[in-house]
Design a protein around this motif. Structure first.
Motif, PDB file in Angstrom:
ATOM      1  N   TYR A  98       0.839  -1.206   0.000  1.00 16.09           N
ATOM      2  CA  TYR A  98       0.000   0.000   0.000  1.00 16.09           C
ATOM      3  C   TYR A  98       0.869   1.249   0.000  1.00 16.09           C
ATOM      4  O   TYR A  98       0.586   2.233  -0.708  1.00 16.09           O
ATOM      5  CB  TYR A  98      -0.922   0.010   1.221  1.00 16.09           C
ATOM      6  CG  TYR A  98      -2.149  -0.852   1.072  1.00 16.09           C
ATOM      7  CD1 TYR A  98      -3.018  -0.671   0.009  1.00 16.09           C
ATOM      8  CD2 TYR A  98      -2.444  -1.833   2.017  1.00 16.09           C
ATOM      9  CE1 TYR A  98      -4.152  -1.462  -0.125  1.00 16.09           C
ATOM     10  CE2 TYR A  98      -3.572  -2.628   1.891  1.00 16.09           C
ATOM     11  CZ  TYR A  98      -4.418  -2.433   0.818  1.00 16.09           C
ATOM     12  OH  TYR A  98      -5.543  -3.220   0.686  1.00 16.09           O
ATOM     13  N   LEU A  99       1.932   1.246   0.800  1.00 18.20           N
ATOM     14  CA  LEU A  99       2.816   2.413   0.848  1.00 18.20           C
ATOM     15  C   LEU A  99       3.473   2.642  -0.512  1.00 18.20           C
ATOM     16  O   LEU A  99       3.639   3.782  -0.961  1.00 18.20           O
ATOM     17  CB  LEU A  99       3.872   2.220   1.929  1.00 18.20           C
ATOM     18  CG  LEU A  99       4.769   3.442   2.207  1.00 18.20           C
ATOM     19  CD1 LEU A  99       3.922   4.649   2.627  1.00 18.20           C
ATOM     20  CD2 LEU A  99       5.812   3.120   3.255  1.00 18.20           C
ATOM     21  N   GLY A 100       3.814   1.555  -1.173  1.00 18.41           N
ATOM     22  CA  GLY A 100       4.358   1.684  -2.535  1.00 18.41           C
ATOM     23  C   GLY A 100       3.346   2.281  -3.492  1.00 18.41           C
ATOM     24  O   GLY A 100       3.695   3.086  -4.369  1.00 18.41           O
ATOM     25  N   ASP A 101       2.067   1.895  -3.329  1.00 19.28           N
ATOM     26  CA  ASP A 101       1.015   2.464  -4.179  1.00 19.28           C
ATOM     27  C   ASP A 101       0.910   3.970  -3.981  1.00 19.28           C
ATOM     28  O   ASP A 101       0.740   4.728  -4.945  1.00 19.28           O
ATOM     29  CB  ASP A 101      -0.328   1.812  -3.865  1.00 19.28           C
ATOM     30  CG  ASP A 101      -0.366   0.334  -4.227  1.00 19.28           C
ATOM     31  OD1 ASP A 101       0.487  -0.097  -5.021  1.00 19.28           O
ATOM     32  OD2 ASP A 101      -1.253  -0.378  -3.715  1.00 19.28           O
ATOM     33  N   PHE A 102       0.982   4.412  -2.739  1.00 15.75           N
ATOM     34  CA  PHE A 102       0.786   5.832  -2.435  1.00 15.75           C
ATOM     35  C   PHE A 102       2.008   6.675  -2.801  1.00 15.75           C
ATOM     36  O   PHE A 102       1.867   7.807  -3.269  1.00 15.75           O
ATOM     37  CB  PHE A 102       0.452   6.010  -0.954  1.00 15.75           C
ATOM     38  CG  PHE A 102      -0.885   5.434  -0.564  1.00 15.75           C
ATOM     39  CD1 PHE A 102      -2.016   5.671  -1.329  1.00 15.75           C
ATOM     40  CD2 PHE A 102      -1.019   4.640   0.564  1.00 15.75           C
ATOM     41  CE1 PHE A 102      -3.247   5.142  -0.979  1.00 15.75           C
ATOM     42  CE2 PHE A 102      -2.243   4.103   0.926  1.00 15.75           C
ATOM     43  CZ  PHE A 102      -3.363   4.354   0.157  1.00 15.75           C
ATOM     44  N   THR A 103       3.193   6.141  -2.581  1.00 13.72           N
ATOM     45  CA  THR A 103       4.410   6.934  -2.820  1.00 13.72           C
ATOM     46  C   THR A 103       5.014   6.685  -4.201  1.00 13.72           C
ATOM     47  O   THR A 103       5.866   7.460  -4.637  1.00 13.72           O
ATOM     48  CB  THR A 103       5.470   6.591  -1.768  1.00 13.72           C
ATOM     49  OG1 THR A 103       5.832   5.202  -1.883  1.00 13.72           O
ATOM     50  CG2 THR A 103       4.941   6.868  -0.366  1.00 13.72           C
ATOM     51  N   GLU A 104       4.575   5.588  -4.857  1.00 12.99           N
ATOM     52  CA  GLU A 104       5.109   5.207  -6.167  1.00 12.99           C
ATOM     53  C   GLU A 104       6.621   4.969  -6.106  1.00 12.99           C
ATOM     54  O   GLU A 104       7.342   5.272  -7.050  1.00 12.99           O
ATOM     55  CB  GLU A 104       4.769   6.263  -7.230  1.00 12.99           C
ATOM     56  CG  GLU A 104       3.273   6.426  -7.447  1.00 12.99           C
ATOM     57  CD  GLU A 104       2.953   7.430  -8.547  1.00 12.99           C
ATOM     58  OE1 GLU A 104       3.902   8.033  -9.086  1.00 12.99           O
ATOM     59  OE2 GLU A 104       1.761   7.608  -8.862  1.00 12.99           O
ATOM     60  N   GLU A 105       7.079   4.409  -4.996  1.00 11.79           N
ATOM     61  CA  GLU A 105       8.485   4.069  -4.823  1.00 11.79           C
ATOM     62  C   GLU A 105       8.639   2.549  -4.825  1.00 11.79           C
ATOM     63  O   GLU A 105       8.057   1.842  -3.994  1.00 11.79           O
ATOM     64  CB  GLU A 105       9.015   4.648  -3.509  1.00 11.79           C
ATOM     65  CG  GLU A 105       9.026   6.168  -3.480  1.00 11.79           C
ATOM     66  CD  GLU A 105       9.579   6.711  -2.177  1.00 11.79           C
ATOM     67  OE1 GLU A 105      10.221   5.939  -1.422  1.00 11.79           O
ATOM     68  OE2 GLU A 105       9.359   7.904  -1.890  1.00 11.79           O
ATOM     69  N   SER A 106       9.428   2.054  -5.778  1.00 14.57           N
ATOM     70  CA  SER A 106       9.561   0.608  -5.964  1.00 14.57           C
ATOM     71  C   SER A 106      10.204  -0.084  -4.770  1.00 14.57           C
ATOM     72  O   SER A 106       9.964  -1.280  -4.533  1.00 14.57           O
ATOM     73  CB  SER A 106      10.388   0.325  -7.230  1.00 14.57           C
ATOM     74  OG  SER A 106       9.732   0.820  -8.375  1.00 14.57           O
ATOM     75  N   ARG A 107      11.022   0.638  -3.998  1.00 15.38           N
ATOM     76  CA  ARG A 107      11.720  -0.010  -2.885  1.00 15.38           C
ATOM     77  C   ARG A 107      10.760  -0.579  -1.850  1.00 15.38           C
ATOM     78  O   ARG A 107      11.077  -1.554  -1.160  1.00 15.38           O
ATOM     79  CB  ARG A 107      12.672   0.979  -2.224  1.00 15.38           C
ATOM     80  CG  ARG A 107      12.010   2.225  -1.653  1.00 15.38           C
ATOM     81  CD  ARG A 107      13.047   3.261  -1.239  1.00 15.38           C
ATOM     82  NE  ARG A 107      12.436   4.477  -0.719  1.00 15.38           N
ATOM     83  CZ  ARG A 107      12.143   4.679   0.558  1.00 15.38           C
ATOM     84  NH1 ARG A 107      12.402   3.720   1.455  1.00 15.38           N
ATOM     85  NH2 ARG A 107      11.598   5.811   0.950  1.00 15.38           N
ATOM     86  N   HIS A 108       9.573   0.012  -1.730  1.00 12.15           N
ATOM     87  CA  HIS A 108       8.604  -0.501  -0.760  1.00 12.15           C
ATOM     88  C   HIS A 108       8.077  -1.880  -1.186  1.00 12.15           C
ATOM     89  O   HIS A 108       7.825  -2.745  -0.338  1.00 12.15           O
ATOM     90  CB  HIS A 108       7.449   0.478  -0.596  1.00 12.15           C
ATOM     91  CG  HIS A 108       7.877   1.818  -0.068  1.00 12.15           C
ATOM     92  ND1 HIS A 108       8.718   1.947   1.007  1.00 12.15           N
ATOM     93  CD2 HIS A 108       7.570   3.080  -0.465  1.00 12.15           C
ATOM     94  CE1 HIS A 108       8.917   3.230   1.262  1.00 12.15           C
ATOM     95  NE2 HIS A 108       8.242   3.935   0.366  1.00 12.15           N
ATOM     96  N   TYR A 109       7.925  -2.081  -2.501  1.00 15.04           N
ATOM     97  CA  TYR A 109       7.495  -3.398  -2.980  1.00 15.04           C
ATOM     98  C   TYR A 109       8.597  -4.431  -2.746  1.00 15.04           C
ATOM     99  O   TYR A 109       8.310  -5.585  -2.410  1.00 15.04           O
ATOM    100  CB  TYR A 109       7.140  -3.327  -4.472  1.00 15.04           C
ATOM    101  CG  TYR A 109       6.003  -2.386  -4.795  1.00 15.04           C
ATOM    102  CD1 TYR A 109       4.717  -2.624  -4.317  1.00 15.04           C
ATOM    103  CD2 TYR A 109       6.215  -1.255  -5.585  1.00 15.04           C
ATOM    104  CE1 TYR A 109       3.677  -1.771  -4.616  1.00 15.04           C
ATOM    105  CE2 TYR A 109       5.178  -0.390  -5.888  1.00 15.04           C
ATOM    106  CZ  TYR A 109       3.913  -0.647  -5.402  1.00 15.04           C
ATOM    107  OH  TYR A 109       2.882   0.205  -5.706  1.00 15.04           O
TER     108      TYR A 109
END
Length: 389
Positions: free
Chosen positions: A75-86
Protein backbone atom coordinates in the motif's frame (compact mmCIF):
# COMPACT_ATOMS: atom_id res chain seq x y z
CA UNK A 1 -31.95 -25.58 22.15
CA UNK A 2 -30.42 -22.13 21.94
CA UNK A 3 -26.86 -23.39 21.76
CA UNK A 4 -27.74 -25.47 18.70
CA UNK A 5 -28.81 -22.39 16.69
CA UNK A 6 -26.55 -21.73 13.73
CA UNK A 7 -25.81 -18.05 14.48
CA UNK A 8 -22.93 -16.13 12.94
CA UNK A 9 -20.49 -14.36 15.28
CA UNK A 10 -21.02 -10.62 15.68
CA UNK A 11 -17.69 -9.76 14.02
CA UNK A 12 -18.58 -11.95 11.02
CA UNK A 13 -21.97 -10.31 10.61
CA UNK A 14 -20.42 -6.88 11.02
CA UNK A 15 -17.75 -7.46 8.38
CA UNK A 16 -20.34 -8.86 5.98
CA UNK A 17 -22.56 -5.82 6.53
CA UNK A 18 -19.64 -3.42 6.00
CA UNK A 19 -18.66 -5.15 2.74
CA UNK A 20 -22.27 -5.02 1.57
CA UNK A 21 -22.39 -1.28 2.29
CA UNK A 22 -19.17 -0.78 0.32
CA UNK A 23 -20.55 -2.78 -2.57
CA UNK A 24 -23.60 -0.49 -2.58
CA UNK A 25 -21.37 2.59 -2.72
CA UNK A 26 -22.00 3.63 0.90
CA UNK A 27 -18.30 4.10 1.57
CA UNK A 28 -18.53 6.51 4.50
CA UNK A 29 -20.62 4.11 6.60
CA UNK A 30 -18.51 1.15 5.49
CA UNK A 31 -15.26 2.94 6.40
CA UNK A 32 -16.47 3.56 9.94
CA UNK A 33 -17.36 -0.09 10.43
CA UNK A 34 -14.08 -1.33 8.92
CA UNK A 35 -12.15 0.97 11.26
CA UNK A 36 -14.05 -0.25 14.32
CA UNK A 37 -13.43 -3.89 13.42
CA UNK A 38 -9.76 -3.22 12.54
CA UNK A 39 -10.17 -4.58 9.04
CA UNK A 40 -7.29 -2.45 7.81
CA UNK A 41 -7.11 -3.63 4.19
CA UNK A 42 -10.77 -2.88 3.58
CA UNK A 43 -10.53 0.37 5.55
CA UNK A 44 -7.64 1.65 3.42
CA UNK A 45 -9.36 0.66 0.18
CA UNK A 46 -12.55 2.43 1.26
CA UNK A 47 -10.63 5.61 2.11
CA UNK A 48 -9.14 5.53 -1.37
CA UNK A 49 -12.63 5.20 -2.82
CA UNK A 50 -13.64 8.27 -0.82
CA UNK A 51 -10.69 10.20 -2.28
CA UNK A 52 -8.91 10.41 1.08
CA UNK A 53 -5.51 9.19 -0.07
CA UNK A 54 -3.54 11.24 2.47
CA UNK A 55 -5.59 9.81 5.33
CA UNK A 56 -5.20 6.31 3.89
CA UNK A 57 -1.42 6.81 3.70
CA UNK A 58 -1.40 7.97 7.31
CA UNK A 59 -3.22 4.79 8.36
CA UNK A 60 -0.74 2.69 6.38
CA UNK A 61 2.27 4.31 8.07
CA UNK A 62 0.67 3.85 11.51
CA UNK A 63 0.13 0.15 10.80
CA UNK A 64 3.73 -0.20 9.59
CA UNK A 65 4.95 1.31 12.85
CA UNK A 66 2.69 -1.00 14.86
CA UNK A 67 2.90 -4.27 12.92
CA UNK A 68 4.53 -4.19 9.47
CA UNK A 69 3.10 -6.61 6.92
CA UNK A 70 3.83 -7.17 3.20
CA UNK A 71 0.35 -5.86 2.33
CA UNK A 72 0.99 -2.56 4.14
CA UNK A 73 4.34 -2.10 2.43
CA UNK A 74 2.57 -2.65 -0.92
CA UNK A 75 0.00 0.00 0.00
CA UNK A 76 2.82 2.41 0.85
CA UNK A 77 4.36 1.68 -2.53
CA UNK A 78 1.01 2.46 -4.18
CA UNK A 79 0.79 5.83 -2.44
CA UNK A 80 4.41 6.93 -2.82
CA UNK A 81 5.11 5.21 -6.17
CA UNK A 82 8.49 4.07 -4.82
CA UNK A 83 9.56 0.61 -5.96
CA UNK A 84 11.72 -0.01 -2.89
CA UNK A 85 8.60 -0.50 -0.76
CA UNK A 86 7.50 -3.40 -2.98
CA UNK A 87 10.96 -4.93 -2.65
CA UNK A 88 10.62 -4.67 1.13
CA UNK A 89 7.21 -6.36 0.94
CA UNK A 90 8.69 -9.20 -1.13
CA UNK A 91 11.53 -9.73 1.34
CA UNK A 92 9.23 -9.56 4.35
CA UNK A 93 6.90 -12.14 2.83
CA UNK A 94 9.80 -14.53 2.18
CA UNK A 95 8.89 -14.65 -1.50
CA UNK A 96 5.14 -15.18 -1.12
CA UNK A 97 3.68 -11.73 -1.89
CA UNK A 98 2.75 -11.93 -5.58
CA UNK A 99 1.33 -8.42 -5.50
CA UNK A 100 4.75 -6.93 -4.78
CA UNK A 101 6.34 -8.59 -7.80
CA UNK A 102 3.39 -7.63 -10.00
CA UNK A 103 3.88 -4.00 -9.03
CA UNK A 104 7.63 -4.22 -9.70
CA UNK A 105 6.92 -5.81 -13.07
CA UNK A 106 4.47 -3.04 -13.95
CA UNK A 107 7.02 -0.39 -12.97
CA UNK A 108 9.66 -2.05 -15.15
CA UNK A 109 7.22 -2.13 -18.10
CA UNK A 110 6.60 1.60 -17.71
CA UNK A 111 10.37 2.09 -17.97
CA UNK A 112 10.40 -0.24 -20.99
CA UNK A 113 12.82 -2.54 -19.17
CA UNK A 114 11.27 -5.60 -20.78
CA UNK A 115 13.73 -8.25 -19.55
CA UNK A 116 13.47 -7.02 -15.97
CA UNK A 117 9.68 -6.80 -16.19
CA UNK A 118 9.43 -10.35 -17.50
CA UNK A 119 11.64 -11.61 -14.66
CA UNK A 120 9.55 -9.83 -12.00
CA UNK A 121 6.29 -11.12 -13.46
CA UNK A 122 7.66 -14.64 -13.59
CA UNK A 123 8.39 -14.45 -9.87
CA UNK A 124 4.80 -13.37 -9.22
CA UNK A 125 3.50 -16.22 -11.34
CA UNK A 126 5.62 -18.63 -9.37
CA UNK A 127 3.43 -17.71 -6.40
CA UNK A 128 0.08 -17.35 -8.18
CA UNK A 129 0.10 -19.13 -11.52
CA UNK A 130 -3.58 -18.36 -12.25
CA UNK A 131 -3.07 -14.64 -12.96
CA UNK A 132 -4.04 -14.41 -16.63
CA UNK A 133 -3.12 -10.75 -17.00
CA UNK A 134 0.39 -11.42 -15.68
CA UNK A 135 0.90 -14.14 -18.29
CA UNK A 136 -0.34 -11.72 -20.96
CA UNK A 137 2.15 -9.07 -19.81
CA UNK A 138 4.91 -11.70 -19.90
CA UNK A 139 4.02 -12.43 -23.50
CA UNK A 140 4.02 -8.72 -24.32
CA UNK A 141 7.52 -8.37 -22.81
CA UNK A 142 8.77 -11.35 -24.80
CA UNK A 143 7.46 -9.83 -28.03
CA UNK A 144 9.06 -6.49 -27.19
CA UNK A 145 12.41 -8.19 -26.62
CA UNK A 146 12.27 -9.86 -30.03
CA UNK A 147 13.38 -13.34 -30.93
CA UNK A 148 11.22 -14.91 -28.22
CA UNK A 149 8.12 -15.69 -30.25
CA UNK A 150 7.89 -19.27 -29.01
CA UNK A 151 8.02 -18.12 -25.38
CA UNK A 152 5.36 -15.51 -26.07
CA UNK A 153 3.24 -18.16 -27.75
CA UNK A 154 3.47 -20.39 -24.67
CA UNK A 155 2.53 -17.49 -22.39
CA UNK A 156 -0.47 -16.54 -24.53
CA UNK A 157 -1.70 -20.11 -24.56
CA UNK A 158 -1.60 -19.99 -20.76
CA UNK A 159 -3.71 -16.83 -20.84
CA UNK A 160 -6.51 -18.29 -22.94
CA UNK A 161 -6.41 -21.52 -20.95
CA UNK A 162 -6.99 -19.57 -17.73
CA UNK A 163 -9.33 -16.94 -19.21
CA UNK A 164 -10.94 -17.98 -22.51
CA UNK A 165 -12.68 -14.58 -22.65
CA UNK A 166 -9.42 -12.61 -22.91
CA UNK A 167 -9.91 -11.16 -26.39
CA UNK A 168 -6.56 -9.32 -26.44
CA UNK A 169 -4.74 -12.61 -25.93
CA UNK A 170 -6.69 -14.22 -28.78
CA UNK A 171 -5.96 -11.24 -31.05
CA UNK A 172 -2.26 -11.30 -30.16
CA UNK A 173 -2.19 -15.03 -30.72
CA UNK A 174 -3.69 -14.47 -34.17
CA UNK A 175 -1.04 -11.93 -35.08
CA UNK A 176 1.74 -14.12 -33.69
CA UNK A 177 0.55 -17.22 -35.53
CA UNK A 178 0.47 -15.10 -38.68
CA UNK A 179 4.11 -14.08 -38.17
CA UNK A 180 5.02 -17.74 -37.65
CA UNK A 181 3.30 -18.63 -40.96
CA UNK A 182 0.54 -20.66 -39.35
CA UNK A 183 -2.51 -19.10 -41.04
CA UNK A 184 -5.06 -21.71 -39.94
CA UNK A 185 -4.17 -21.29 -36.28
CA UNK A 186 -4.15 -17.52 -36.77
CA UNK A 187 -7.64 -17.55 -38.26
CA UNK A 188 -8.96 -19.69 -35.40
CA UNK A 189 -7.55 -17.21 -32.89
CA UNK A 190 -9.03 -14.22 -34.70
CA UNK A 191 -12.40 -15.96 -34.86
CA UNK A 192 -12.41 -16.14 -31.06
CA UNK A 193 -11.34 -12.50 -30.80
CA UNK A 194 -14.15 -11.45 -33.16
CA UNK A 195 -16.65 -13.47 -31.14
CA UNK A 196 -15.61 -11.71 -27.95
CA UNK A 197 -15.26 -8.19 -29.38
CA UNK A 198 -17.42 -7.99 -32.47
CA UNK A 199 -17.21 -4.21 -32.55
CA UNK A 200 -13.47 -4.19 -33.35
CA UNK A 201 -13.15 -3.71 -37.10
CA UNK A 202 -9.41 -4.46 -36.99
CA UNK A 203 -10.15 -8.03 -35.91
CA UNK A 204 -12.63 -8.56 -38.73
CA UNK A 205 -10.19 -7.12 -41.27
CA UNK A 206 -7.33 -9.37 -40.14
CA UNK A 207 -9.51 -12.47 -40.12
CA UNK A 208 -10.92 -11.62 -43.57
CA UNK A 209 -7.42 -11.44 -45.05
CA UNK A 210 -6.49 -14.78 -43.47
CA UNK A 211 -9.68 -16.44 -44.73
CA UNK A 212 -8.94 -15.21 -48.26
CA UNK A 213 -5.37 -16.54 -48.06
CA UNK A 214 -6.77 -19.92 -47.01
CA UNK A 215 -9.23 -19.93 -49.98
CA UNK A 216 -12.18 -19.60 -47.60
CA UNK A 217 -13.74 -17.02 -49.89
CA UNK A 218 -17.25 -17.05 -48.49
CA UNK A 219 -15.97 -16.42 -44.98
CA UNK A 220 -13.61 -13.75 -46.30
CA UNK A 221 -16.51 -11.86 -47.91
CA UNK A 222 -18.55 -12.09 -44.72
CA UNK A 223 -15.70 -10.87 -42.54
CA UNK A 224 -14.79 -8.11 -44.98
CA UNK A 225 -18.36 -6.87 -44.82
CA UNK A 226 -18.38 -7.01 -41.00
CA UNK A 227 -15.17 -4.99 -40.93
CA UNK A 228 -16.90 -2.31 -42.98
CA UNK A 229 -20.07 -2.40 -40.90
CA UNK A 230 -18.10 -1.92 -37.67
CA UNK A 231 -16.42 1.25 -38.88
CA UNK A 232 -13.42 -0.02 -40.81
CA UNK A 233 -12.23 1.29 -44.16
CA UNK A 234 -12.62 -0.75 -47.36
CA UNK A 235 -9.73 -3.12 -47.99
CA UNK A 236 -8.62 -2.87 -51.64
CA UNK A 237 -6.21 -5.81 -51.31
CA UNK A 238 -8.97 -8.10 -50.04
CA UNK A 239 -11.29 -6.92 -52.80
CA UNK A 240 -8.66 -7.64 -55.46
CA UNK A 241 -7.99 -11.15 -54.13
CA UNK A 242 -11.69 -11.99 -53.97
CA UNK A 243 -12.37 -10.52 -57.40
CA UNK A 244 -9.58 -12.57 -58.96
CA UNK A 245 -10.87 -15.75 -57.29
CA UNK A 246 -14.46 -15.19 -58.48
CA UNK A 247 -13.46 -14.24 -62.04
CA UNK A 248 -11.20 -17.28 -62.39
CA UNK A 249 -13.69 -19.51 -60.54
CA UNK A 250 -10.89 -20.62 -58.24
CA UNK A 251 -11.59 -23.73 -56.20
CA UNK A 252 -12.26 -22.79 -52.60
CA UNK A 253 -11.21 -24.73 -49.49
CA UNK A 254 -14.59 -26.51 -49.49
CA UNK A 255 -13.90 -27.69 -53.07
CA UNK A 256 -16.57 -25.46 -54.62
CA UNK A 257 -15.98 -22.87 -57.33
CA UNK A 258 -15.68 -19.25 -56.23
CA UNK A 259 -17.90 -18.03 -59.10
CA UNK A 260 -20.96 -18.96 -57.06
CA UNK A 261 -20.07 -16.09 -54.72
CA UNK A 262 -20.55 -13.44 -57.43
CA UNK A 263 -23.73 -11.94 -55.86
CA UNK A 264 -22.06 -11.62 -52.44
CA UNK A 265 -18.93 -10.09 -54.00
CA UNK A 266 -21.05 -7.58 -55.93
CA UNK A 267 -22.68 -6.54 -52.67
CA UNK A 268 -19.32 -6.12 -50.95
CA UNK A 269 -17.85 -4.09 -53.81
CA UNK A 270 -21.00 -1.96 -53.87
CA UNK A 271 -20.48 -1.20 -50.18
CA UNK A 272 -16.84 -0.36 -50.86
CA UNK A 273 -17.64 2.11 -53.64
CA UNK A 274 -20.40 3.67 -51.52
CA UNK A 275 -18.06 4.05 -48.55
CA UNK A 276 -15.24 5.59 -50.62
CA UNK A 277 -16.74 6.91 -53.87
CA UNK A 278 -13.58 8.85 -54.61
CA UNK A 279 -11.31 5.78 -54.52
CA UNK A 280 -10.78 4.74 -58.14
CA UNK A 281 -9.30 1.35 -57.21
CA UNK A 282 -12.65 0.11 -55.85
CA UNK A 283 -14.38 1.05 -59.11
CA UNK A 284 -11.61 -0.64 -61.10
CA UNK A 285 -12.03 -3.86 -59.15
CA UNK A 286 -15.81 -3.81 -59.62
CA UNK A 287 -15.36 -3.11 -63.36
CA UNK A 288 -12.96 -6.01 -63.68
CA UNK A 289 -15.54 -8.34 -62.18
CA UNK A 290 -18.41 -7.12 -64.36
CA UNK A 291 -16.41 -7.21 -67.57
CA UNK A 292 -15.55 -10.84 -66.91
CA UNK A 293 -18.74 -12.05 -65.26
CA UNK A 294 -21.46 -9.52 -66.09
CA UNK A 295 -22.58 -7.47 -69.02
CA UNK A 296 -22.83 -3.89 -70.33
CA UNK A 297 -25.82 -3.11 -68.11
CA UNK A 298 -23.85 -3.93 -64.96
CA UNK A 299 -20.68 -2.20 -66.14
CA UNK A 300 -22.25 1.10 -67.27
CA UNK A 301 -22.85 2.69 -63.83
CA UNK A 302 -19.42 1.52 -62.71
CA UNK A 303 -17.77 3.30 -65.64
CA UNK A 304 -19.48 6.52 -64.64
CA UNK A 305 -18.42 6.09 -61.02
CA UNK A 306 -14.86 5.29 -62.07
CA UNK A 307 -14.62 8.47 -64.13
CA UNK A 308 -16.01 10.54 -61.28
CA UNK A 309 -13.53 8.98 -58.85
CA UNK A 310 -10.58 9.74 -61.11
CA UNK A 311 -11.71 13.34 -61.47
CA UNK A 312 -12.11 13.71 -57.71
CA UNK A 313 -8.98 11.93 -56.50
CA UNK A 314 -6.25 12.85 -59.03
CA UNK A 315 -4.69 16.05 -60.32
CA UNK A 316 -5.69 15.21 -63.87
CA UNK A 317 -5.67 18.87 -64.97
CA UNK A 318 -1.97 19.13 -64.05
CA UNK A 319 -0.55 15.61 -64.37
CA UNK A 320 -0.33 14.03 -67.82
CA UNK A 321 -0.44 10.44 -66.54
CA UNK A 322 -3.57 11.15 -64.51
CA UNK A 323 -5.14 12.82 -67.57
CA UNK A 324 -4.41 9.69 -69.61
CA UNK A 325 -6.39 7.65 -67.09
CA UNK A 326 -9.30 10.10 -67.20
CA UNK A 327 -9.26 10.11 -71.00
CA UNK A 328 -9.30 6.30 -71.12
CA UNK A 329 -12.16 6.13 -68.61
CA UNK A 330 -14.17 8.70 -70.61
CA UNK A 331 -13.57 6.76 -73.84
CA UNK A 332 -14.75 3.52 -72.24
CA UNK A 333 -17.85 5.23 -70.85
CA UNK A 334 -18.79 6.76 -74.21
CA UNK A 335 -18.16 3.46 -75.99
CA UNK A 336 -20.39 1.61 -73.55
CA UNK A 337 -23.17 4.21 -73.84
CA UNK A 338 -23.10 4.15 -77.63
CA UNK A 339 -23.10 0.36 -77.77
CA UNK A 340 -26.04 0.15 -75.39
CA UNK A 341 -28.15 2.55 -77.49
CA UNK A 342 -29.07 4.87 -74.64
CA UNK A 343 -31.48 7.79 -74.91
CA UNK A 344 -30.39 10.97 -76.73
CA UNK A 345 -30.94 13.02 -73.58
CA UNK A 346 -28.47 10.88 -71.69
CA UNK A 347 -25.95 11.17 -74.54
CA UNK A 348 -26.27 14.96 -74.47
CA UNK A 349 -25.55 15.01 -70.74
CA UNK A 350 -22.55 12.80 -71.35
CA UNK A 351 -21.46 15.15 -74.13
CA UNK A 352 -21.60 18.07 -71.72
CA UNK A 353 -19.36 16.14 -69.31
CA UNK A 354 -16.85 15.39 -72.08
CA UNK A 355 -16.88 19.06 -73.16
CA UNK A 356 -16.09 20.04 -69.59
CA UNK A 357 -13.19 17.58 -69.48
CA UNK A 358 -11.74 18.87 -72.78
CA UNK A 359 -11.97 22.47 -71.63
CA UNK A 360 -10.31 21.77 -68.26
CA UNK A 361 -7.50 19.70 -69.82
CA UNK A 362 -6.76 22.33 -72.48
CA UNK A 363 -5.71 24.92 -69.91
CA UNK A 364 -2.35 23.26 -69.09
CA UNK A 365 -2.15 19.93 -70.92
CA UNK A 366 -3.54 20.72 -74.38
CA UNK A 367 -0.62 19.11 -76.22
CA UNK A 368 -0.68 15.79 -74.33
CA UNK A 369 -1.96 12.43 -75.52
CA UNK A 370 -4.65 12.46 -72.88
CA UNK A 371 -6.04 15.76 -74.10
CA UNK A 372 -5.97 14.53 -77.69
CA UNK A 373 -7.84 11.39 -76.62
CA UNK A 374 -10.56 13.50 -75.00
CA UNK A 375 -10.94 15.58 -78.17
CA UNK A 376 -11.36 12.39 -80.18
CA UNK A 377 -14.04 11.17 -77.79
CA UNK A 378 -15.72 14.56 -78.05
CA UNK A 379 -15.71 14.47 -81.83
CA UNK A 380 -17.11 10.96 -82.00
CA UNK A 381 -19.91 11.77 -79.59
CA UNK A 382 -20.81 14.94 -81.50
CA UNK A 383 -20.98 13.04 -84.81
CA UNK A 384 -23.28 10.50 -83.24
CA UNK A 385 -25.58 13.20 -81.87
CA UNK A 386 -25.64 14.93 -85.27
CA UNK A 387 -26.62 11.64 -86.91
CA UNK A 388 -29.46 11.27 -84.42
CA UNK A 389 -30.71 14.79 -85.23
Amino acid sequence: GFWAANLEPVWSLGSELARSLAALGMFTQAAGMFSEMRLWDEYIQTLVQLGKRSEAERVVRERLDAAPTPEMWCYLGDFTEESRHYSTAWELSAGSCARAKLALGAAAMRRQAWEEARSELRCALGVKAHLAEAWYCCAACALKLGGKEEEALADLRRVVAIDPEHYQAWATLGGLFGQLRQPREALCAFREACRLRGEKHELWKSSAALAADLSMYSEAIFRGRRALETGGAPDPVLAAVLADAVVKDTRAADMTGARRLLPQLRTLLGLYTAAQPGAAQHWQTALYVERKCGGPAEAAPLLLGHLAALRASTEWTKDAAALDAVSEAAAQLVEARLDSGCEPGELKRLGATVDELVHAAAERLAATAGSEGLRMVQARLRRHLEDLD
